[in-house]
Design a protein around this motif. Structure first.
Motif, PDB file in Angstrom:
ATOM      1  N   PRO A 132      32.334  34.418  34.375  1.00  0.00           N
ATOM      2  CA  PRO A 132      32.508  33.336  35.355  1.00  0.00           C
ATOM      3  C   PRO A 132      33.900  33.282  35.953  1.00  0.00           C
ATOM      4  O   PRO A 132      34.071  32.905  37.110  1.00  0.00           O
ATOM      5  N   GLU A 133      34.902  33.697  35.173  1.00  0.00           N
ATOM      6  CA  GLU A 133      36.266  33.675  35.703  1.00  0.00           C
ATOM      7  C   GLU A 133      36.422  34.613  36.885  1.00  0.00           C
ATOM      8  O   GLU A 133      37.234  34.367  37.794  1.00  0.00           O
ATOM      9  N   LYS A 134      35.638  35.685  36.918  1.00  0.00           N
ATOM     10  CA  LYS A 134      35.685  36.606  38.048  1.00  0.00           C
ATOM     11  C   LYS A 134      35.183  35.911  39.310  1.00  0.00           C
ATOM     12  O   LYS A 134      35.760  36.069  40.396  1.00  0.00           O
ATOM     13  N   PHE A 135      34.126  35.121  39.166  1.00  0.00           N
ATOM     14  CA  PHE A 135      33.608  34.358  40.298  1.00  0.00           C
ATOM     15  C   PHE A 135      34.631  33.340  40.775  1.00  0.00           C
ATOM     16  O   PHE A 135      34.871  33.199  41.990  1.00  0.00           O
ATOM     17  N   PHE A 136      35.251  32.646  39.845  1.00  0.00           N
ATOM     18  CA  PHE A 136      36.235  31.629  40.228  1.00  0.00           C
ATOM     19  C   PHE A 136      37.430  32.264  40.940  1.00  0.00           C
ATOM     20  O   PHE A 136      37.960  31.714  41.918  1.00  0.00           O
ATOM     21  N   ASN A 137      37.855  33.427  40.467  1.00  0.00           N
ATOM     22  CA  ASN A 137      38.967  34.124  41.125  1.00  0.00           C
ATOM     23  C   ASN A 137      38.572  34.581  42.533  1.00  0.00           C
ATOM     24  O   ASN A 137      39.398  34.562  43.452  1.00  0.00           O
ATOM     25  N   THR A 138      37.307  34.996  42.684  1.00  0.00           N
ATOM     26  CA  THR A 138      36.824  35.410  44.004  1.00  0.00           C
ATOM     27  C   THR A 138      36.848  34.239  44.971  1.00  0.00           C
ATOM     28  O   THR A 138      37.235  34.376  46.142  1.00  0.00           O
ATOM     29  N   LEU A 139      36.437  33.059  44.502  1.00  0.00           N
ATOM     30  CA  LEU A 139      36.498  31.864  45.335  1.00  0.00           C
ATOM     31  C   LEU A 139      37.930  31.581  45.776  1.00  0.00           C
ATOM     32  O   LEU A 139      38.184  31.264  46.948  1.00  0.00           O
TER      33      LEU A 139
END
Length: 338
Positions: A240-247
């Motif tokens: 999930p941290e990868k998604f948050f960083n992408t945002l």
């Protein structure tokens, strides 16, 4: 889905990894022996397997969708074959998004169904007749690389450039699903998604083994304007941290984030808490396509959560799409002559 322990990412030998080495040795021996079995079935049409070396997510579903788009541009009619992870279906099932939800077929199947016929079947060969009746002339298999039951005509392995193969050890001492050498032998091409030194290491191993090396990035599917309110982002995916960083890189104004386990089945209580937090702090909600799919065909608070949540859609962008197209065309030609 378990959350990866920290020692899986350590390049040095760690105490937990050392203690788990005997179990990993047994697991690796069983997994490797299984991978070396001869396939039980061969499809009448080409089968492209999109897999990964490690447990957890790496971008297989966006890759499968991108392959289908390229195949359609070549005049092909691709369909998808998947185990339906997280779903309850035990018999082969042709996915109908109007009838089936994630609890039945899994979230990946619902996303794939937007791009073509999808058959969910824990026994991959048993799903072939349904795809044949659906009229597909190319099968894209989402996951199943380590499963020997169905012959693969092209095995494309997706590797997250930021995490690579971790410490390079077999589960549970590390994240590998089977010994790397056994997996490399059965690999046709390696797709590195994103940048990072861990990805560079597997590139060197794959290059020495003579494998095709491809690169790609996950990027927003479309330019979007954000605001005026900030967002509460939530996700139940492998990283999930990868998604948050992408945002964050996309300029999404984030007030806070909430991570859930991979393939999390959202409850009414989860929905109430997220909605209450958004209302109390005047925030909008945003999540991944997979998480949004898991909220489909729900009622009450879960339906309200889906309605109020914005989806951040991404697509797989290949550095050399022409090379991918050529691989698909070569595979189709080769199978046509066997």
């Amino acid at each position: 889905m378990i959350r990866p322990p920290r020692f899986w990412s350590l390049q040095r030998l760690s105490v937990p990894s050392l203690l788990l080495a005997p179990v990993a040795g047994l697991y690796g021996w069983v997994a490797g022996r299984r991978m070396r079995r001869k396939p039980k079935a061969t499809a009448a049409v080409p089968v492209i397997c999109v897999g990964n070396y490690v447990v957890g997510g790496a971008g297989k579903t966006p890759t499968a969708l991108a392959l289908a788009r390229i195949a359609r541009a070549q005049g092909l009619n691709p369909g998808f074959l998947t185990r339906g992870y997280g779903g309850s279906a035990r018999e082969p099932l042709l996915v109908n998004p109007d009838l089936h939800d994630a609890a039945r077929v899994g979230d990946e199947a619902l996303l794939l169904a937007e791009a073509g016929p999808v058959v969910v079947s824990p026994d991959r060969p048993a799903g072939l007749p349904l795809l044949e009746r659906a009229g597909v002339d190319l099968i894209i298999m989402d996951d199943g690389f380590q499963n020997p039951s169905l012959r693969k005509d092209l095995s494309l392995i997706v590797v997250d450039g930021a995490t690579g193969i971790g410490n390079g050890r077999v589960f549970p001492a590390g994240p590998l699903r089977a010994p790397l050498r056994t997996q490399l032998i059965r690999t046709d091409a390696v797709l590195i998604v994103g940048d990072g030194k861990p990805g560079d290491r597997i590139v060197r191993r794959a290059a020495r083994a003579g494998k095709i090396i491809l690169k790609a990035k996950l990027e927003p599917a479309a330019m979007q304007v954000w605001g005026p309110r900030s967002f509460l982002a939530f996700a139940g995916i492998g990283r999930p941290e990868k998604f948050f960083n992408t945002l964050d890189r996309a300029g999404v104004p984030l007030a806070d984030v909430k991570a859930f386990p991979d393939h999390h089945a959202y409850t009414a209580e989860d929905a109430r808490k997220l909605l209450a937090r958004a209302d109390a702090e005047t925030l909008d909600l945003i999540t991944t396509s997979k998480d949004h799919a898991r909220l489909a065909r729900q009622e009450g608070d879960l339906a309200r959560l889906r309605e109020r949540t914005r989806v951040f859609q991404v697509r797989m962008h290949f550095e050399n799409e022409a090379r991918i197209a050529a691989l698909i065309a070569e595979t189709v030609r080769r199978v046509a002559t066997r």
